[in-house]
Design a protein around this motif. Structure first.
Motif, short mmCIF file in Angstrom:
data_model
loop_
_atom_site.label_atom_id
_atom_site.label_comp_id
_atom_site.label_asym_id
_atom_site.label_seq_id
_atom_site.Cartn_x
_atom_site.Cartn_y
_atom_site.Cartn_z
N PHE A 111 0.87 -1.17 -0.11
CA PHE A 111 0.12 0.05 0.05
C PHE A 111 0.70 1.09 0.00
CE2 PHE A 111 -2.29 3.23 2.35
CZ PHE A 111 -3.39 3.64 1.42
N ASN A 112 1.97 1.11 0.69
CA ASN A 112 2.71 2.57 1.02
C ASN A 112 3.51 2.55 -0.39
OD1 ASN A 112 1.88 3.37 3.66
ND2 ASN A 112 3.37 1.96 4.39
N GLN A 113 4.01 1.59 -1.16
CA GLN A 113 4.54 1.51 -2.20
C GLN A 113 3.70 2.05 -3.39
OE1 GLN A 113 5.78 -2.50 -2.93
NE2 GLN A 113 7.35 -2.44 -1.54
N GLU A 114 2.61 1.63 -3.41
CA GLU A 114 1.75 2.34 -4.37
C GLU A 114 1.43 3.91 -4.25
OE1 GLU A 114 -2.62 1.22 -6.50
OE2 GLU A 114 -2.72 1.74 -4.29
N LYS A 115 1.31 4.33 -2.71
CA LYS A 115 1.06 5.67 -2.53
C LYS A 115 2.28 6.42 -3.20
CE LYS A 115 -0.01 7.13 1.48
NZ LYS A 115 -0.23 7.33 2.99
N TYR A 116 3.60 5.87 -3.00
CA TYR A 116 4.74 6.66 -3.49
C TYR A 116 4.90 6.56 -5.21
CZ TYR A 116 9.74 7.90 -4.46
OH TYR A 116 10.77 8.62 -4.93
N LEU A 117 4.39 5.50 -5.66
CA LEU A 117 4.29 5.50 -7.33
C LEU A 117 3.32 6.48 -7.69
CD1 LEU A 117 4.78 4.38 -9.84
CD2 LEU A 117 2.83 2.53 -9.39
N ILE A 118 1.95 6.66 -6.83
CA ILE A 118 0.92 7.70 -7.36
C ILE A 118 1.44 9.05 -7.17
CG2 ILE A 118 -1.26 8.68 -6.50
CD1 ILE A 118 -1.93 5.76 -5.81
N THR A 119 2.67 9.52 -6.29
CA THR A 119 2.92 10.82 -6.11
C THR A 119 3.99 11.05 -7.29
OG1 THR A 119 4.70 9.97 -4.57
CG2 THR A 119 2.79 10.53 -3.27
N GLN A 120 4.62 9.92 -7.85
CA GLN A 120 5.57 10.22 -8.61
C GLN A 120 5.05 10.03 -10.26
OE1 GLN A 120 8.95 10.82 -8.04
NE2 GLN A 120 7.86 11.22 -6.02
N ALA A 121 3.74 9.77 -10.48
CA ALA A 121 2.99 9.43 -11.60
C ALA A 121 2.59 10.93 -12.18
CB ALA A 121 1.94 8.33 -11.47
N ASN A 122 2.89 10.99 -13.49
CA ASN A 122 2.14 12.00 -14.14
C ASN A 122 0.74 11.83 -14.62
OD1 ASN A 122 5.31 11.80 -15.30
ND2 ASN A 122 4.92 14.09 -15.03
N ILE A 123 0.43 10.46 -14.96
CA ILE A 123 -0.94 10.04 -15.51
C ILE A 123 -1.20 8.49 -14.77
CG2 ILE A 123 -2.24 9.36 -17.45
CD1 ILE A 123 -0.03 10.96 -19.10
N ILE A 124 -2.50 8.49 -14.36
CA ILE A 124 -2.98 7.08 -13.70
C ILE A 124 -4.10 6.57 -14.68
CG2 ILE A 124 -3.78 5.96 -11.73
CD1 ILE A 124 -2.44 8.07 -9.85
N PHE A 125 -4.09 5.55 -15.19
CA PHE A 125 -5.07 4.76 -15.93
C PHE A 125 -5.69 3.85 -14.91
CE2 PHE A 125 -2.48 5.83 -19.77
CZ PHE A 125 -3.32 6.84 -20.24
N THR A 126 -6.97 3.39 -15.09
CA THR A 126 -7.50 2.64 -14.16
C THR A 126 -8.51 1.55 -14.92
OG1 THR A 126 -9.71 3.73 -13.55
CG2 THR A 126 -7.72 3.66 -12.12
N ALA A 127 -8.43 0.16 -14.40
CA ALA A 127 -9.04 -0.74 -15.40
C ALA A 127 -10.68 -0.83 -14.94
CB ALA A 127 -8.31 -2.26 -15.18
N GLY A 128 -10.87 0.01 -14.27
CA GLY A 128 -12.32 0.03 -13.95
C GLY A 128 -12.82 1.10 -13.20
N LYS A 129 -14.22 1.40 -13.14
CA LYS A 129 -14.75 2.74 -12.52
C LYS A 129 -14.74 2.52 -10.91
CE LYS A 129 -18.57 2.88 -15.85
NZ LYS A 129 -20.04 2.89 -16.18
N SER A 130 -14.70 1.48 -10.29
CA SER A 130 -14.44 1.23 -8.76
C SER A 130 -13.02 1.64 -8.50
CB SER A 130 -14.69 -0.22 -8.45
OG SER A 130 -15.75 -0.42 -8.69
N LEU A 131 -11.90 1.31 -9.19
CA LEU A 131 -10.63 1.65 -8.99
C LEU A 131 -10.47 3.23 -9.29
CD1 LEU A 131 -8.50 -1.30 -10.86
CD2 LEU A 131 -8.76 -0.45 -8.24
N TYR A 132 -10.99 3.59 -10.23
CA TYR A 132 -11.20 4.96 -10.56
C TYR A 132 -11.69 5.86 -9.28
CZ TYR A 132 -12.55 9.65 -12.51
OH TYR A 132 -12.64 10.75 -12.93
N GLU A 133 -12.64 5.48 -8.82
CA GLU A 133 -13.26 6.31 -7.88
C GLU A 133 -12.06 6.34 -6.65
OE1 GLU A 133 -15.93 8.12 -7.81
OE2 GLU A 133 -16.51 7.67 -9.89
N ILE A 134 -11.38 5.33 -6.23
CA ILE A 134 -10.40 5.28 -5.30
C ILE A 134 -9.32 6.29 -5.51
CG2 ILE A 134 -9.07 3.85 -3.81
CD1 ILE A 134 -11.63 3.50 -3.10
N LYS A 135 -8.94 6.03 -6.82
CA LYS A 135 -7.50 6.61 -7.08
C LYS A 135 -7.68 8.17 -7.57
CE LYS A 135 -5.84 2.58 -6.84
NZ LYS A 135 -5.22 2.22 -5.60
#
Length: 379
Positions: free
Chosen positions: A149-173
């Motif tokens: 979970f913490n690894q993903e938080k770091y990846l998100i802070t470094q990302a320019n763009i995030i794509f998600t494979a579904g609406k549920s994931l989109y609502e979270i990210k």
């Protein structure tokens, strides 16, 4: 930039790593994936193979079992623009040490991540742009490391763009990043529609007694094996065909009944042939944290093959395909849905529902839209 990046940009070299460059190549994008290229063909392969039409890409998998006597990695040449690297290193952070052996440019225009387990490479490899294509909530999987979970938080802070494979994931990210875009899994309709034509049914499934209720995909903790077992006992005259490899579970955990048949991994090109043998396609997933955010690729593949579909109540399936798919919770409901699909399902109505769903999506369209977004945000 993205339309023909490989031809437009020149290679960069440095004296410090020049010894590697005799065999290294320039890459426009490096992709890091927990899903192996030559395993089940799914979202990463569909999207990245299309990205590679205009960009030269190195697809990097998680390390294999380390052997210090072997080369630093194995390169698989998919085609001129797409190579797969299987690293032979001790751990994921060590991948950075071998990148210069395969990649000639110090600065990588695009780093594309499919899993946060590769997060450490963000600090050791220079990416001009970082893209995170989030396909699952991996932290909710069985035996997932607590630190994921913490690894993903770091990846998100470094990302320019995030794509998600579904609406549920989109609502979270979207709560954690301003540039989040939902791209649900799509389909190569032409490929799976072959099941509607005169292709041959594989010999190893022709012996099964009809009707056949089948599944194509990974067989892992997300499959409700107890549900499968119960419905197989209730319907001994129905054959249940499981096409796909075991992942994270053993054969001892599989339900054993005379009418349940396991075929193992089959090539992507063979799947329409197996689907042609199915009278009904199924998605017997457990409904828990591990499936809370999944958007099964096979839903649309089953539709393209023209098979009636029975599924447990996975969020993305309920939201997007509740009209087209028979939704069930129990073995009794599963049994009733099978009988309904065989005896009473209006095939013309089903085909019209499938048509309206499939015309809205394709992997080509998904990749093109992603490219357009990347072009907008690329540095």
């Amino acid at each position: 930039m993205i339309d023909n990046l490989h031809n437009a940009q020149k290679k960069t070299f440095t004296d410090e790593i020049s010894s590697y460059h005799d065999s290294a190549e320039y890459y426009d994008m490096i992709v890091f994936s927990h899903l192996r290229w030559q395993f089940v063909y799914q979202r990463p392969q569909h999207i990245i193979s299309r990205m590679a039409k205009t960009m030269k890409i190195l697809f990097v998998e998680e390390p294999l079992a380390y052997d210090e006597n072997e080369d630093s990695g194995n390169i698989i040449i998919i085609d001129e623009m797409l190579h797969v690297l299987q690293p032979n290193v001790k751990d994921i952070p060590s991948i950075a040490s071998i990148i210069p052996k395969y990649v000639s440019n110090e600065s990588i225009p695009f780093g594309w991540f499919y899993s946060a387990v590769f997060y450490s490479l963000l600090d050791t490899v220079h990416f001009e742009n970082v893209i995170y294509d989030c396909v699952d909530e991996l932290s909710l999987f069985k035996n997932a490391p607590e630190h994921l979970f913490n690894q993903e938080k770091y990846l998100i802070t470094q990302a320019n763009i995030i794509f998600t494979a579904g609406k549920s994931l989109y609502e979270i990210k979207k709560q954690y990043h301003k540039n989040v875009y939902c791209f649900p899994n799509s389909v190569d309709q032409y490929h799976f529609a072959k099941a509607l034509n005169g292709i041959a049914i594989p010999d190893d499934i022709t012996h099964l007694k009809s009707p056949i209720v089948g599944y194509c995909g990974v067989i892992d903790e997300r499959i409700d094996l107890e549900l499968l077992h119960e419905v197989a006992k209730k319907l001994p005259n129905v054959s249940f065909a499981m096409i796909g490899p075991l992942v994270g579970i053993s054969e001892d955990e599989l339900p054993k009944e005379p009418n349940i048949h396991y075929f193992g991994l089959r090539l992507y090109n063979q799947l329409p042939n197996y689907l042609k043998a199915f009278d009904i396609a199924m998605m017997p997933f457990v409904v828990n944290d591990s499936t809370k955010f999944i958007s099964p690729v096979k839903t649309l593949e089953y539709m393209a093959a023209g098979r009636p579909i029975i599924s447990t109540k996975i969020n993305e399936v309920v939201k997007n395909h509740g009209i087209s798919v028979s939704l069930i919770e129990t073995a009794d409901e599963f049994s009733e849905a099978i009988q309904f699909s065989l005896d009473k399902r209006d095939r013309l109505s089903m085909e019209l529902e499938y048509y309206h769903t499939l015309k809205k999506t394709s992997w080509d369209t998904t990749a093109d839209k992603m490219k357009s977004i990347i072009k907008t945000f690329a540095k």
